[in-house]
Design an enzyme around this catalytic site. Structure first.
Site, PDB file in Angstrom:
ATOM      1  N   SER A  90       0.812  -1.221   0.000  1.00  0.00           N
ATOM      2  CA  SER A  90       0.000   0.000   0.000  1.00  0.00           C
ATOM      3  C   SER A  90       0.840   1.263   0.000  1.00  0.00           C
ATOM      4  O   SER A  90       0.394   2.314   0.447  1.00  0.00           O
ATOM      5  CB  SER A  90      -1.007  -0.007   1.166  1.00  0.00           C
ATOM      6  OG  SER A  90      -0.373  -0.273   2.384  1.00  0.00           O
ATOM      7  N   THR A 192       1.202   1.826   4.327  1.00  0.00           N
ATOM      8  CA  THR A 192       1.059   3.270   4.095  1.00  0.00           C
ATOM      9  C   THR A 192       1.739   3.955   5.254  1.00  0.00           C
ATOM     10  O   THR A 192       1.466   3.632   6.405  1.00  0.00           O
ATOM     11  CB  THR A 192      -0.422   3.666   4.115  1.00  0.00           C
ATOM     12  OG1 THR A 192      -1.001   3.242   2.901  1.00  0.00           O
ATOM     13  CG2 THR A 192      -0.609   5.166   4.258  1.00  0.00           C
ATOM     14  N   THR A 210       1.450   6.981   0.128  1.00  0.00           N
ATOM     15  CA  THR A 210       0.595   5.799  -0.034  1.00  0.00           C
ATOM     16  C   THR A 210       0.294   5.513  -1.499  1.00  0.00           C
ATOM     17  O   THR A 210       0.414   6.408  -2.353  1.00  0.00           O
ATOM     18  CB  THR A 210      -0.751   6.028   0.695  1.00  0.00           C
ATOM     19  OG1 THR A 210      -1.495   4.811   0.717  1.00  0.00           O
ATOM     20  CG2 THR A 210      -1.598   7.079   0.013  1.00  0.00           C
ATOM     21  N   ARG A 220      -9.468   8.136  -7.824  1.00  0.00           N
ATOM     22  CA  ARG A 220      -9.778   8.284  -6.392  1.00  0.00           C
ATOM     23  C   ARG A 220      -8.532   8.740  -5.608  1.00  0.00           C
ATOM     24  O   ARG A 220      -7.443   8.233  -5.791  1.00  0.00           O
ATOM     25  CB  ARG A 220     -10.283   6.954  -5.833  1.00  0.00           C
ATOM     26  CG  ARG A 220     -10.616   6.985  -4.337  1.00  0.00           C
ATOM     27  CD  ARG A 220      -9.465   6.525  -3.463  1.00  0.00           C
ATOM     28  NE  ARG A 220      -9.816   6.475  -2.052  1.00  0.00           N
ATOM     29  CZ  ARG A 220      -8.924   6.341  -1.074  1.00  0.00           C
ATOM     30  NH1 ARG A 220      -7.648   6.249  -1.336  1.00  0.00           N
ATOM     31  NH2 ARG A 220      -9.314   6.306   0.192  1.00  0.00           N
ATOM     32  N   THR A 243      -3.837   6.737   8.960  1.00  0.00           N
ATOM     33  CA  THR A 243      -3.835   5.653   7.994  1.00  0.00           C
ATOM     34  C   THR A 243      -5.198   4.983   8.061  1.00  0.00           C
ATOM     35  O   THR A 243      -5.936   5.169   9.021  1.00  0.00           O
ATOM     36  CB  THR A 243      -2.698   4.648   8.298  1.00  0.00           C
ATOM     37  OG1 THR A 243      -2.717   3.620   7.298  1.00  0.00           O
ATOM     38  CG2 THR A 243      -2.849   4.015   9.655  1.00  0.00           C
ATOM     39  N   GLY A 244      -5.513   4.205   7.034  1.00  0.00           N
ATOM     40  CA  GLY A 244      -6.821   3.555   7.020  1.00  0.00           C
ATOM     41  C   GLY A 244      -7.724   4.167   5.968  1.00  0.00           C
ATOM     42  O   GLY A 244      -7.238   4.765   4.990  1.00  0.00           O
TER      43      GLY A 244
END
Ligand code: ASP
Length: 333
Positions: A90, A192, A210, A220, A243-244
């Site tokens: 990622s 990330t 990321t 996106r 993050t996430g």
């Protein structure tokens, strides 16, 4: 008449007593600034904190600081390690592509003066964190996107290369069989990287890089390259990174929120917990299938981390030690 802000003794660290502003009752910026700068102790430096299990990146950043380098150089060098790590799915080279098979990278960086630079949706360039720094330092702008960012990178000597590794291509081809469009956010492990550092002068900088969500829609962009979303630094107060699932971070302007909470006297830990609360406590919010994790550091070198689910961890270099630490989390049921 100006209303008086309250000053409270926010924390007693092993290093001394720290007084910061605890309540925001005034809009007077000068007053805010004065209060924020009432800091009687210096953090032990160097200090580096980064999302996930990123020991080499943190060690690299810490070495920059130990050699007298700036926090800005440290976070850039640290993030480059993850960007070049092909195993990481990622971030950078080896990152999982969008639904059309293109690896697109997002990154941003902030220095101790509050300057910011970012690149969004960049193809074919591995070290986007360094391109973001160039945007910050060498252009009158703060963000460049897609082809424009790629062109800018190439004109500054960055090499074009294929970022889609054989392993990532194979994973994408397997995903394509069903092509189920559910943005995938692995809640258990990641790479990330959001990184914050404090240098020997006590100055704070941060960086975040990321490849975004695996199999995202083409175009996106998540939180990572957006100021206040994936990253925010205010050298008088501290910094935070996320993050996430970027959409959820952005909807609550998570990193900015954490820094502002610290400005009001919250510890980094309290601030991270409140920011996660903003997401999970929204009426009807089904947070079972997505993860968000935050890290934060304040000017005194106190750190905090919190996530929605278990499995979020962060690396912390402090007092000469580089440790991976499991974050506390919200969803304990
Ligand atoms: N926050 C990133 C994004 O939404 C993803 C991640 O942290 O892995 O693009």
């Amino acid at each position: 008449m100006k209303r008086r802000n309250f000053i409270k003794k926010a924390s007693v660290t092993g290093l001394g007593l720290v007084a910061v502003s605890s309540a925001f009752t005034s809009c007077d910026e000068t007053l805010e600034k004065k209060e924020a700068s009432i800091v009687t102790s210096k953090p032990t430096t160097p200090l580096v904190i980064a999302t996930w299990d990123t020991p080499l990146a943190v060690e690299t950043a810490a070495k920059v600081l130990q050699n007298g380098g700036s926090a800005l150089d440290a976070v850039e060098q640290g993030c480059r390690i993850e960007e070049a790590n092909e195993e990481g799915q990622s971030v950078g080279k080896g990152g999982l592509p969008d639904r059309e098979g293109d690896v697109t990278l997002d990154a941003c960086i902030m220095n101790d003066k509050g300057d910011y630079g970012a690149v969004l949706g960049v193809k074919n360039i591995m070290h986007v964190i360094s391109v973001a720094r160039k945007v910050m330092e060498d252009t009158p702008h703060v963000m460049l996107v897609a082809e424009g960012a790629e062109k800018f990178a190439v004109s500054n000597g960055f090499k074009r290369e294929n970022l889609l590794t054989a392993a990532a291509k194979k994973a994408w081809e397997a995903w394509k069989i069903k092509s189920e469009y559910k943005p995938i956010i692995n809640i258990e492990n990641h790479d990330t990287i959001g990184m914050l550092a404090i240098d020997k002068n006590g100055n704070i900088s941060g960086a975040c890089t990321t490849s975004g969500l695996a199999y995202k829609m083409a175009g996106r962009v998540g939180d990572s390259p957006i100021i206040g979303g994936g990253l925010f630094v205010d050298n008088e107060i501290g910094g935070a990174s996320a993050t996430g699932l970027g959409e959820e971070v952005l909807k609550t302007v998570g990193s900015f929120l954490i820094v502002e909470l610290m400005r009001q006297g919250k510890s980094p830990q309290e601030a991270c917990e409140i920011a996660i609360g903003r997401i999970v406590n929204k009426p009807g919010k089904d947070f079972k299938n997505f993860q968000v994790g935050y890290i934060a550091v304040n000017k005194q070198g106190e750190t905090g981390a919190y996530s929605i689910h278990e499995w979020f961890s962060y690396n912390l270099f402090k007092d000469g030690d580089n440790k991976n630490i499991k974050s506390d989390y919200f969803n304990k049921v």
